[in-house]
Design a protein around this motif. Structure first.
Motif, PDB file in Angstrom:
ATOM      1  N   CYS A  92       0.423  -7.405   1.826  1.00 54.79           N
ATOM      2  CA  CYS A  92       0.840  -7.645   3.206  1.00 54.79           C
ATOM      3  C   CYS A  92       2.030  -6.733   3.469  1.00 54.79           C
ATOM      4  N   SER A  93       2.048  -6.153   4.645  1.00 52.35           N
ATOM      5  CA  SER A  93       3.109  -5.193   4.937  1.00 52.35           C
ATOM      6  C   SER A  93       3.610  -5.379   6.356  1.00 52.35           C
ATOM      7  N   ARG A  94       4.723  -4.722   6.619  1.00 53.38           N
ATOM      8  CA  ARG A  94       5.286  -4.758   7.964  1.00 53.38           C
ATOM      9  C   ARG A  94       5.923  -3.403   8.250  1.00 53.38           C
ATOM     10  N   VAL A  95       6.090  -3.116   9.524  1.00 51.92           N
ATOM     11  CA  VAL A  95       6.663  -1.852   9.959  1.00 51.92           C
ATOM     12  C   VAL A  95       8.137  -2.071  10.290  1.00 51.92           C
ATOM     13  N   VAL A  96       8.984  -1.164   9.784  1.00 54.22           N
ATOM     14  CA  VAL A  96      10.421  -1.235  10.066  1.00 54.22           C
ATOM     15  C   VAL A  96      10.925   0.159  10.431  1.00 54.22           C
ATOM     16  N   PRO A  97      12.046   0.227  11.141  1.00 58.13           N
ATOM     17  CA  PRO A  97      12.667   1.549  11.358  1.00 58.13           C
ATOM     18  C   PRO A  97      12.964   2.187  10.003  1.00 58.13           C
TER      19      PRO A  97
ATOM     20  N   ARG B 155      15.244   3.993   8.553  1.00 53.13           N
ATOM     21  CA  ARG B 155      16.542   3.838   7.875  1.00 53.13           C
ATOM     22  C   ARG B 155      16.770   2.408   7.405  1.00 53.13           C
ATOM     23  N   GLU B 156      16.042   1.452   7.952  1.00 50.84           N
ATOM     24  CA  GLU B 156      16.127   0.072   7.466  1.00 50.84           C
ATOM     25  C   GLU B 156      15.233  -0.145   6.247  1.00 50.84           C
ATOM     26  N   ALA B 157      14.474   0.866   5.872  1.00 48.31           N
ATOM     27  CA  ALA B 157      13.552   0.751   4.738  1.00 48.31           C
ATOM     28  C   ALA B 157      14.211   1.085   3.404  1.00 48.31           C
ATOM     29  N   VAL B 158      15.454   1.551   3.414  1.00 37.87           N
ATOM     30  CA  VAL B 158      16.138   1.885   2.158  1.00 37.87           C
ATOM     31  C   VAL B 158      16.210   0.631   1.291  1.00 37.87           C
ATOM     32  N   GLY B 159      15.761   0.769   0.042  1.00 36.89           N
ATOM     33  CA  GLY B 159      15.738  -0.353  -0.892  1.00 36.89           C
ATOM     34  C   GLY B 159      14.453  -1.160  -0.851  1.00 36.89           C
ATOM     35  N   GLU B 160      13.578  -0.855   0.099  1.00 36.44           N
ATOM     36  CA  GLU B 160      12.300  -1.569   0.245  1.00 36.44           C
ATOM     37  C   GLU B 160      11.194  -0.801  -0.476  1.00 36.44           C
ATOM     38  N   ILE B 161      10.062  -1.470  -0.677  1.00 39.05           N
ATOM     39  CA  ILE B 161       8.916  -0.876  -1.357  1.00 39.05           C
ATOM     40  C   ILE B 161       7.957  -0.313  -0.315  1.00 39.05           C
ATOM     41  N   SER B 162       7.629   0.952  -0.453  1.00 42.68           N
ATOM     42  CA  SER B 162       6.725   1.595   0.487  1.00 42.68           C
ATOM     43  C   SER B 162       5.311   1.040   0.346  1.00 42.68           C
ATOM     44  N   ALA B 163       4.655   0.848   1.491  1.00 36.65           N
ATOM     45  CA  ALA B 163       3.259   0.413   1.500  1.00 36.65           C
ATOM     46  C   ALA B 163       2.340   1.560   1.931  1.00 36.65           C
ATOM     47  N   GLU B 164       2.923   2.742   2.121  1.00 29.03           N
ATOM     48  CA  GLU B 164       2.122   3.890   2.529  1.00 29.03           C
ATOM     49  C   GLU B 164       2.655   5.162   1.881  1.00 29.03           C
ATOM     50  N   ASN B 165       1.812   6.175   1.889  1.00 32.32           N
ATOM     51  CA  ASN B 165       2.228   7.483   1.392  1.00 32.32           C
ATOM     52  C   ASN B 165       3.145   8.137   2.420  1.00 32.32           C
ATOM     53  N   ILE B 166       4.161   8.823   1.932  1.00 31.64           N
ATOM     54  CA  ILE B 166       5.018   9.645   2.791  1.00 31.64           C
ATOM     55  C   ILE B 166       4.959  11.044   2.200  1.00 31.64           C
ATOM     56  N   ILE B 167       4.251  11.918   2.912  1.00 31.40           N
ATOM     57  CA  ILE B 167       3.923  13.237   2.372  1.00 31.40           C
ATOM     58  C   ILE B 167       4.382  14.325   3.343  1.00 31.40           C
TER      59      ILE B 167
ATOM     60  N   LYS C 255       3.623   9.341  12.642  1.00 29.28           N
ATOM     61  CA  LYS C 255       3.801  10.754  12.285  1.00 29.28           C
ATOM     62  C   LYS C 255       5.184  11.284  12.670  1.00 29.28           C
ATOM     63  N   THR C 256       5.920  10.557  13.523  1.00 31.57           N
ATOM     64  CA  THR C 256       7.275  10.971  13.867  1.00 31.57           C
ATOM     65  C   THR C 256       8.277  10.482  12.826  1.00 31.57           C
ATOM     66  N   LEU C 257       7.848   9.595  11.981  1.00 32.87           N
ATOM     67  CA  LEU C 257       8.646   9.009  10.907  1.00 32.87           C
ATOM     68  C   LEU C 257       9.859   8.237  11.435  1.00 32.87           C
ATOM     69  N   GLN C 258       9.705   7.675  12.609  1.00 34.40           N
ATOM     70  CA  GLN C 258      10.743   6.776  13.117  1.00 34.40           C
ATOM     71  C   GLN C 258      10.627   5.415  12.433  1.00 34.40           C
ATOM     72  N   THR C 259       9.385   5.069  12.049  1.00 32.94           N
ATOM     73  CA  THR C 259       9.133   3.806  11.348  1.00 32.94           C
ATOM     74  C   THR C 259       8.304   4.074  10.117  1.00 32.94           C
ATOM     75  N   VAL C 260       8.297   3.114   9.234  1.00 33.59           N
ATOM     76  CA  VAL C 260       7.509   3.218   8.000  1.00 33.59           C
ATOM     77  C   VAL C 260       6.999   1.817   7.644  1.00 33.59           C
ATOM     78  N   ARG C 261       5.857   1.776   6.987  1.00 30.13           N
ATOM     79  CA  ARG C 261       5.272   0.503   6.564  1.00 30.13           C
ATOM     80  C   ARG C 261       5.782   0.174   5.172  1.00 30.13           C
ATOM     81  N   ILE C 262       6.339  -1.055   5.010  1.00 30.33           N
ATOM     82  CA  ILE C 262       6.859  -1.505   3.723  1.00 30.33           C
ATOM     83  C   ILE C 262       6.145  -2.792   3.306  1.00 30.33           C
ATOM     84  N   VAL C 263       6.210  -3.071   2.005  1.00 37.69           N
ATOM     85  CA  VAL C 263       5.619  -4.306   1.480  1.00 37.69           C
ATOM     86  C   VAL C 263       6.425  -5.475   2.011  1.00 37.69           C
ATOM     87  N   ALA C 264       5.730  -6.456   2.607  1.00 41.38           N
ATOM     88  CA  ALA C 264       6.392  -7.650   3.139  1.00 41.38           C
ATOM     89  C   ALA C 264       6.812  -8.552   1.988  1.00 41.38           C
TER      90      ALA C 264
END
Length: 162
Positions: A94-99, A101-113, A152-161
């Motif tokens: 299960c994942s959620r989308v966050v801004p 810069r708020e994802a620092v320390g969180e686990i990514s749920a998607e590839n960032i390439i 694709k603008t990388l304003q948000t990223v999906r992280i593990v909830a």
């Protein structure tokens, strides 16, 4: 034949050269990075198509500007991201989308390439840290894009909830 064309000495990044070739000269490059652009010549090319590339490269050379070497210094992360859970578990969690810069320390749920070059910087299951985000900002500021993310603008990223 792959032509690796260093453009850093022209005061531009490979991303800029790639875009100029594409949008000003109608030539699709194969790859770009901070310092060069790669074009291919194949058996399908003709003397005219090679001449078009040569003329475009002459045009790039005439657009030479002062070289700011500090501007092209790579600030690549000094270490790999920490793997917290398996990529499979993170991808299907299960994942959620966050801004971003708020994802620092969180686990990514998607590839960032970053693309180009198309080499994953962060994969699902890895902990997102500020050093890697700073590098992404740097690359995107120089003209790179990103694939693998919903945004694709990388304003948000999906992280593990949690």
């Amino acid at each position: 034949t792959k032509l690796i064309i260093r453009v850093a000495d022209l005061g531009m990044t490979g991303f800029e050269a790639y875009n100029k070739l594409r949008y000003e000269y109608g030539i699709d490059g194969e790859f770009a990075d901070l310092r060069q652009v790669i074009c291919s010549i194949t058996i399908g090319d003709t003397q005219d198509s090679v001449g078009k590339l040569v003329n475009a490269l002459r045009g790039l050379a005439q657009d030479k500007r002062p070289v700011v070497t500090q501007d092209l210094l790579s600030t690549a992360p000094t270490r790999l991201p920490e793997l917290a859970i398996s990529p499979r578990d993170a991808y299907f969690a299960c994942s959620r989308v966050v801004p971003i810069r708020e994802a620092v320390g969180e686990i990514s749920a998607e590839n960032i390439i970053p693309y180009p070059p198309g080499i994953p910087l962060i994969v699902p299951g890895e902990v997102i840290d500020a050093e890697h985000l700073d590098y992404l900002d740097y690359l995107m500021g120089k003209g790179s894009g990103v694939v693998g993310t919903e945004d694709k603008t990388l304003q948000t990223v999906r992280i593990v909830a949690k």
